[in-house]
Every structure is written in C-alpha cells, then in structure tokens.
Design an enzyme around this catalytic site. Structure first.
Site, PDB file in Angstrom:
ATOM      1  N   ARG A 187      -8.960   3.867  -7.964  1.00  0.00           N
ATOM      2  CA  ARG A 187      -8.296   3.851  -6.661  1.00  0.00           C
ATOM      3  C   ARG A 187      -9.379   3.638  -5.610  1.00  0.00           C
ATOM      4  O   ARG A 187     -10.399   4.311  -5.630  1.00  0.00           O
ATOM      5  CB  ARG A 187      -7.567   5.171  -6.365  1.00  0.00           C
ATOM      6  CG  ARG A 187      -6.682   5.720  -7.473  1.00  0.00           C
ATOM      7  CD  ARG A 187      -5.647   4.760  -7.963  1.00  0.00           C
ATOM      8  NE  ARG A 187      -4.997   4.019  -6.885  1.00  0.00           N
ATOM      9  CZ  ARG A 187      -4.353   2.872  -7.074  1.00  0.00           C
ATOM     10  NH1 ARG A 187      -4.296   2.331  -8.265  1.00  0.00           N
ATOM     11  NH2 ARG A 187      -3.789   2.277  -6.068  1.00  0.00           N
TER      12      ARG A 187
ATOM     13  N   ASN B 157       1.278   3.987  -3.032  1.00  0.00           N
ATOM     14  CA  ASN B 157       1.011   5.421  -2.843  1.00  0.00           C
ATOM     15  C   ASN B 157       2.154   6.268  -3.402  1.00  0.00           C
ATOM     16  O   ASN B 157       1.914   7.276  -4.068  1.00  0.00           O
ATOM     17  CB  ASN B 157       0.843   5.738  -1.349  1.00  0.00           C
ATOM     18  CG  ASN B 157      -0.576   5.466  -0.862  1.00  0.00           C
ATOM     19  OD1 ASN B 157      -1.472   5.191  -1.650  1.00  0.00           O
ATOM     20  ND2 ASN B 157      -0.758   5.538   0.446  1.00  0.00           N
TER      21      ASN B 157
ATOM     22  N   GLU C  86       0.837  -1.212   0.000  1.00  0.00           N
ATOM     23  CA  GLU C  86       0.000   0.000   0.000  1.00  0.00           C
ATOM     24  C   GLU C  86       0.870   1.261   0.000  1.00  0.00           C
ATOM     25  O   GLU C  86       0.632   2.193  -0.770  1.00  0.00           O
ATOM     26  CB  GLU C  86      -0.914   0.039   1.234  1.00  0.00           C
ATOM     27  CG  GLU C  86      -1.892  -1.116   1.374  1.00  0.00           C
ATOM     28  CD  GLU C  86      -2.941  -1.179   0.280  1.00  0.00           C
ATOM     29  OE1 GLU C  86      -3.069  -0.220  -0.500  1.00  0.00           O
ATOM     30  OE2 GLU C  86      -3.647  -2.207   0.209  1.00  0.00           O
TER      31      GLU C  86
END
Lengths: 144, 109
Positions: free
Chosen positions: A101, A46, A42
């Site tokens: 997203r 990002n 994650e």
C-alpha cells in the site's frame, strides 16, 4: 445518482466508469474525468482493502451536480471505520505496509479534487465526500 | 490490463497496457516478479506510457517491483510520457525513488 456495489476489487473499474459517465453531462475535459475517476478509485479501494478487509460489504457511491458546475461524489461504506482520520490523511500513512500500500490514497484524492471531507466512526463506517468544479468550456461557436 | 515482455541483451522490457489498479496489481504481481528475478535479466524497464488508468495502488505495485529488482541487485527504471500519470507519480513522490524516462530509447541507453 446512486450506485450500490459489493466490495470486490473487480468492481473498481465499473465504479470509475459509472462515475465518469455521470460526470460526462457537464462536458468535462479528459483530464478532469481522469482525475475524478482516480479519486473514486482511491476511495473505493480504501473501502475494499481497509473498511471490509477480508469480508464483502456494501459500498454506496452517490453523485450530485450543482448549478455552478460543481460535482460532488460520496463514497460510503459500513466497514470498520477509521480511528484517527487526521492521521489516515497524512501522506504515506498506511496500516498495511506489507501489502504494497503506498499510503497515498487520501493525498491523491486531495490533489485531484478541489475539496475532500472524511467522516468516520469506528465500527460504523466511513463517508468520503469529494467536490470538483468542472471548468466551463467556451461555446463551440466562440472557439471556431 | 495486459502486458508484453521482451528481453533484449539482458534488459527486460515490460510494456503495460490498460488499467493498473488494485485488482490488476493483485493479478500481475507474481507474474512480473517471476520475470524480474530471472537470471538472464540484469536491468528492467517498465513502460507505462500506454496505461489508460492508474491510481495509488498502481504506484504501490511499481514500487513493489522496484523493491524486487533491488533485492536481486537489478536496476529498474520507468518509461512514461503521459501527463496524467506523471502528475500521479509526482504526487506520490515516486520520482525520488525510481528513475523515469520519456522514451524507451532513453531508458535503454
């Protein structure tokens, strides 16, 4: 442990595996390893999608192990930074809804790790620090 | 990541194996949508039981395919019996949106 990778999405799998190998020395359960891998994925995603967007930058991944079986993982980028960290950490918040997203990256990191700290400066970059305590397993003698 | 696609009596079964992350989501998005919108398909079952890894980009991918199916008035359901992926799906609140079964047989009935 320190790892430096270019912000390409094909490097995500490598980053996860490297962190998993680093954590393996604590003899974690499969669930604990998978949860750490997910949180790393994650944070790295990002940096790739949001911090560097269309350009390729550097992502640094640091790992530390403390005496009490606590793992600290840092994911650092030098991208565009986050304007409002509190807002970005809200479930479902995304600046790119058109790109599928989910807006759940920080929520997943919070759920799968014990503690999450995010520091960011617009134009300078973002640092995500995550901590997870690995449960000490019974010694093999006690189990048998 | 790899997948198998089978069409049985109007139902498209997509069985995904391997790792569903941002990289693979980008690579497979169009290929999945092409199969979903095919006129012979009325219902879509995505089996994610054999995924070894998934993150929230994978969740975004599944929601995206659900939206494609919905836009073409087709039902899309998931099959998953992995505890870890179920935890991820419930963290992301996906169960409120997409029906989930533990076996293919249940999903087909």
């Amino acid at each position: 442990m320190e790892l430096k990778i270019p912000s390409k999405s094909q490097n995500e799998a490598f980053a996860r595996v490297a962190v998993a190998a680093f954590v393996a020395q604590l003899d974690p359960t499969l669930d604990e390893v998978t949860e750490i891998k997910t949180a790393v994925s994650e944070a790295v995603t990002n940096s790739i999608i949001h911090a560097y967007e269309d350009k390729i930058g550097e992502i640094i991944i640091k790992g530390k192990i403390y005496e009490n079986y606590v793992v600290e993982i840092e994911v650092i980028d030098f991208g565009k930074g986050i304007e409002d960290v509190e807002l970005a950490r809200q479930p479902l918040f995304t600046t790119k809804p058109d790109q599928e997203r989910s807006g759940m990256g920080f929520t997943v990191m919070e759920t799968f790790m014990d503690k999450l700290e995010v520091t960011s400066e617009v134009g300078r970059g973002t640092c995500v620090r995550m901590f997870k305590a690995i449960k000490k397993r019974k010694s093999e003698g006690a189990e048998n | 990541m790899d997948f198998e696609a089978i069409i049985m009596e109007g139902t498209l079964i997509l069985k995904i194996k391997g790792e569903l992350d941002q990289y693979n989501a980008d690579r497979y998005r169009l290929r999945f949508d092409m199969k979903i919108v095919s006129p012979e398909v009325q219902k879509v079952v995505i089996d994610i039981s054999e995924l070894s890894f998934m993150d929230s980009s994978g969740v975004g991918f599944l929601v995206g395919r659900f939206r494609t199916a919905k836009a073409f008035a087709k039902e899309l359901v998931l099959v998953c019996n992995s505890n870890y992926i179920n935890k991820l799906l419930s963290t992301c609140g996906i169960e409120k949106l997409i029906k989930k079964y533990t076996t293919i047989e249940e999903a087909l009935s």
